[in-house]
Design a protein around this motif. Structure first.
Motif, short mmCIF file in Angstrom:
data_model
loop_
_atom_site.label_atom_id
_atom_site.label_comp_id
_atom_site.label_asym_id
_atom_site.label_seq_id
_atom_site.Cartn_x
_atom_site.Cartn_y
_atom_site.Cartn_z
N VAL A 53 0.83 -1.27 0.00
CA VAL A 53 -0.05 0.10 0.01
C VAL A 53 0.98 1.28 -0.04
CG1 VAL A 53 -1.61 1.34 1.58
CG2 VAL A 53 -1.83 -1.01 1.14
N PHE A 54 0.71 1.93 -0.81
CA PHE A 54 1.61 3.46 -0.89
C PHE A 54 0.48 4.48 -0.61
CE2 PHE A 54 2.85 7.38 -3.07
CZ PHE A 54 4.35 7.12 -3.21
N THR A 55 1.18 5.15 0.58
CA THR A 55 0.15 6.38 1.33
C THR A 55 0.91 7.46 1.62
OG1 THR A 55 -1.67 6.53 2.78
CG2 THR A 55 0.05 5.00 3.25
N LEU A 56 0.43 8.33 2.48
CA LEU A 56 1.10 9.33 3.10
C LEU A 56 1.87 9.00 4.52
CD1 LEU A 56 -0.71 12.68 2.94
CD2 LEU A 56 1.27 11.95 1.62
N GLY A 57 3.26 9.50 4.66
CA GLY A 57 3.72 9.29 5.81
C GLY A 57 3.85 10.24 6.82
N SER A 58 3.50 11.43 6.25
CA SER A 58 3.37 12.70 7.22
C SER A 58 2.43 13.48 6.54
CB SER A 58 4.75 13.45 7.01
OG SER A 58 5.08 13.96 6.09
N LEU A 59 2.03 14.91 7.16
CA LEU A 59 0.92 15.80 6.53
C LEU A 59 1.53 17.07 7.11
CD1 LEU A 59 -1.72 15.39 5.25
CD2 LEU A 59 -2.56 15.87 7.59
N GLU A 68 4.23 20.13 10.16
CA GLU A 68 4.34 18.79 9.25
C GLU A 68 4.35 17.81 10.74
OE1 GLU A 68 7.09 16.08 6.34
OE2 GLU A 68 7.78 17.97 7.15
N HIS A 69 3.67 16.79 10.58
CA HIS A 69 3.45 16.01 11.65
C HIS A 69 2.88 14.70 11.07
CE1 HIS A 69 -0.60 17.52 11.14
NE2 HIS A 69 -1.05 16.49 11.76
N VAL A 70 2.94 13.52 11.79
CA VAL A 70 2.27 12.24 11.67
C VAL A 70 1.13 12.09 12.31
CG1 VAL A 70 2.78 9.71 11.25
CG2 VAL A 70 4.79 11.14 11.16
N PRO A 71 -0.02 12.04 11.80
CA PRO A 71 -1.21 11.89 12.49
C PRO A 71 -1.28 10.65 13.27
CG PRO A 71 -1.87 12.87 10.33
CD PRO A 71 -0.42 12.51 10.44
N GLU A 72 -1.67 10.26 14.37
CA GLU A 72 -1.83 8.95 15.09
C GLU A 72 -2.37 8.03 14.35
OE1 GLU A 72 -3.16 9.50 19.17
OE2 GLU A 72 -1.71 10.92 19.87
N ALA A 115 12.09 14.75 8.61
CA ALA A 115 10.85 14.06 8.39
C ALA A 115 10.40 13.59 9.83
CB ALA A 115 11.09 12.77 7.67
N PRO A 116 9.20 14.00 10.31
CA PRO A 116 8.63 13.70 11.76
C PRO A 116 8.59 12.20 12.00
CG PRO A 116 7.06 14.65 10.07
CD PRO A 116 8.07 14.95 9.30
N TYR A 117 8.48 11.24 11.03
CA TYR A 117 8.29 9.68 11.15
C TYR A 117 9.54 9.58 11.67
CZ TYR A 117 9.84 10.02 6.30
OH TYR A 117 10.35 10.27 4.95
N GLU A 118 10.95 10.33 11.73
CA GLU A 118 11.94 9.79 12.07
C GLU A 118 11.99 9.50 13.49
OE1 GLU A 118 15.23 11.71 10.44
OE2 GLU A 118 14.78 11.25 8.44
#
Length: 711
Positions: free
Chosen positions: A548-554, A563-567, A620-623
């Protein structure tokens, strides 16, 4: 020009179409006050004034009274005479303004707005402008469009549709009433009352569910015209005492003047809120009814003052001109709202243009054709003005299309238009010639949106809209899932799927993230998004994709760099991990504070850039996440969009965004080559076993290089 500053369409002005006005000069004065309020509120405050409701009520009042009197006098309504007289009176002035708008747009507007202006002018000239704007208002992908210089014609479209319906309704109701032994007036009252009740109920419902659509919806506005019609049928019975007339007149006038301040943009419109201006106008009309003269200090006596009645006679052309003049002023000054002096300049130019148009039409065309009273000649007099406008718009559109095709031919050279791939070759980047930007800014939004329009769920759709691309029999399936910021990677993934023989399935929805948590849209709850997410999970269970290809941050620019990663993102990835599905989560892209195509048309392409920090985090916030499930890999292409902490609107001679934050279809496709190795690594595919895009493009690049050397 700020779209938010001009996101409310202007209000309509009913033209002088019935002799009834001469017996009620206060109505002509009321028209003048409403027209001034419209201009003042639009120029300096950018909000509704209530004028739309007043003028729709006046239209219903005047036209219903005229039609009923014709039925009572002649026993029928002469439809041909009624419609052709309206065409003769309305079309010439409207066509003059529409023609001027075409010239104005060509001379002063950026190329990126030309196609939209042509489409808007066609819709305005053919009186379906309200539906044209309604469809655009609910199109999420068109939210960042500039305000149209003719969007005020939507109200004339509502009136035009009313003019088609009302004489038929009154004629049929009158004939049925006579056959049943009733009066024409009673039959008309029953029919008009039924329309009022049905339309008002519909208006309340649609305003509560789709307020933006309701603003332009004829069905949601028809009750205001019907209310005016009911007033025309019963006003002759009203004869208020002097004190009540004075109180009603002043109460109505003060309420009308304050309407824009009280309501503004704070309440859903029309709905209950539109009762304020319509009832205010109703009070003013009732205050002037009856046999008694208006008192010296009454509001209706004020409305009978000669300056106001004179202005009321020019209200139609003033209404036609004030909005395009305002839009042009903002375009030339780069302001969101005029200054005090700039606003008076807009008013002055609008008045001058209105008087000139009235002189040209009423003093020229109408007077010259006054003896030509047959329906055919009246119709010809009106159409004579409209046809050249439509022809000019059509020819201009053809010219734009030829230029688009020329740029498409130029873009076939990958060394001239490498897009994101320019960063793969330093020599190419240094020696890249500055060529016309591709895609053409005039059509890039339309062309990009149309490529996946049928494969995307709209705002109010909870159902999954899915399409398949690539090799549908492949043993490797990618599901593209998420919002428009996932959707704009489609061309890149489709190119990869075609090259590697993969199956690509799209499941996207406007403004709706692929998340396990509830979301909001325009500040309100978004249940359609929640339902869509549930439906997507069920569809993925049936599809059983590999990735699945999708967003990793917003990212965000409206509330600052956030910029953040929604829970809800991480929870979705975890749910897919439980099902054995891999996730490639791409970092969100930059967002600009301006429309990139407009900027490139107005300025040098190098000026159409913004600091990365305006919308993106330093890293990148997911880091920073510690609970990422093992099935999830991240893809960050920011370095191909931004260099030296600056994000660019044009890269490799290609327009990166078709609005403020969505890739153009061409640039998205160019990303395939640069993202290929990263995607293969993230998805666990073996690059050495397959021909990469870079290898596949070598023969084409060599041929282009050889062609360039020969030339």
């Amino acid at each position: 020009m700020s779209v938010s500053a001009l996101n409310r369409a202007p209000d309509p002005v009913t033209p002088h179409v019935t002799p009834r006005n001469r017996r009620r000069p206060d109505i002509e004065g009321l028209r003048a006050v409403a027209a001034l309020l419209i201009a003042v509120y639009h120029i300096w405050f950018g909000t509704v004034s209530g004028g739309v409701d007043v003028f729709l009520l006046l239209t219903g009042f005047l036209i219903t009274g005229s039609l009923v009197r014709a039925m009572e006098r002649d026993g029928r309504v002469d439809l041909a005479a009624f419609w052709t007289k309206l065409v003769k009176r309305l079309f010439p002035a409207g066509a003059v303004v529409l023609g001027a708008v075409l010239l104005m747009a060509h001379a002063y507007f950026p190329r990126s707005q030309w196609t939209a202006v042509i489409d808007d002018v066609w819709a305005a000239a053919l009186y379906y402008g309200n539906w044209h704007l309604a469809l655009g208002s609910v199109d999420y992908m068109a939210e960042n469009s500039a305000a149209s210089p003719v969007q005020h014609f939507w109200s004339l479209a509502v009136q035009g549709q009313f003019y088609l319906l009302w004489p038929v309704l009154i004629g049929v109701a009158g004939l049925l009433a006579v056959r049943l032994g009733r009066t024409v007036r009673r039959g008309a009252a029953v029919a008009v009352g039924a329309v009022f009740a049905l339309s008002f109920a519909y208006s309340l419902w649609i305003t509560s569910t789709e307020p933006v659509w309701a603003y332009f919806d004829t069905g949601a506005r028809l009750w205001e015209l019907a209310l005016g019609g009911l007033l025309a049928l019963f006003v002759h019975r009203v004869d208020l005492p002097g004190w009540a007339r004075a109180a009603a007149g002043w109460a109505g006038l003060v309420a009308l003047v304050l309407c824009g301040f009280v309501i503004g943009d704070s309440l859903p419109y029309p709905g209950y809120a539109s009762l304020w201006p319509t009832l205010a106008a109703l009070l003013i009309i009732l205050a002037g009814a009856g046999r008694a003269e208006n008192g010296r200090l009454s509001a209706n006596r004020l409305l009978c003052a000669r300056p106001l009645t004179w202005l009321g006679g020019h209200a139609y052309t003033l209404f036609l001109w004030h909005w395009p003049v305002l839009v042009l002023h903002l375009e030339l000054t780069g302001q969101d709202r005029p200054t005090l002096g700039g606003g008076f300049l807009v008013l002055g130019v609008s008045f001058a243009a209105a008087l000139a148009t009235s002189w040209l039409v009423d003093g020229g065309v109408v007077r010259a054709t006054r003896r030509l009273r047959t329906p055919v000649w009246s119709l010809a007099a009106g159409i004579l003005f409209v046809v050249p406008v439509l022809v000019a718009g059509s020819l201009w559109g053809q010219s734009i299309e030829r230029d688009r095709q020329l740029r498409t031919e130029l873009s076939s050279n990958p060394l001239a238009y490498p897009g994101a791939a320019v960063h793969l070759d330093q020599d190419l980047a240094r020696n890249l010639p500055a060529l016309p930007i591709y895609p053409d800014t005039t059509t890039v939004a339309r062309d990009t949106i149309n490529q996946t329009r049928e494969c995307n769920a709209l705002i109010n759709q909870p159902e999954v809209v899915s399409c398949e691309f690539g090799d549908v029999r492949s043993d490797y399936t990618i599901a593209l899932v998420g919002s428009s910021h996932v959707r704009h990677w489609f061309q890149a993934l489709e190119t990869l799927a075609d090259q590697h023989g993969w199956r690509l399935v799209t499941m996207t929805k406007n403004a709706c993230q692929f998340s396990a948590h509830e979301q909001r849209y325009r500040g309100a709850e978004f249940p359609e998004c929640t339902q869509w997410n549930d439906n997507v999970m069920a569809a993925l269970e049936d599809l059983e994709p590999d990735t699945v290809f999708t967003l990793g941050s917003l990212t965000s620019v409206r509330t600052g760099p956030d910029e953040h990663v929604p829970e809800g993102f991480v929870e979705r990835w975890r749910q897919l991990d439980d099902r054995g599905v891999d996730v490639v989560a791409v970092r969100d892209t930059p967002r600009f504070s301006f429309r990139v195509p407009d900027c490139t048309d107005r300025n040098h392409r190098s000026e159409c850039s913004e600091p990365r920090s305006n919308s993106m985090a330093a890293q990148a916030p997911y880091e920073e996440l510690t609970d990422v499930p093992p099935n999830t890999r991240f893809l960050d292409m920011t370095n191909y969009l931004c260099q030296d902490e600056v994000c660019h609107g044009v890269i490799g001679n290609q327009l990166v965004y078709y609005d403020t934050n969505h890739f153009s279809y061409s640039f998205s496709q160019s990303l395939a080559m640069v993202m290929e190795p990263y995607f293969l690594a993230a998805a666990g595919r073996a690059p050495e076993a397959e021909l990469t895009l870079a290898e596949a493009a070598l023969p084409l690049q060599e041929a282009a290089q050889e062609q360039g050397n020969q030339s």
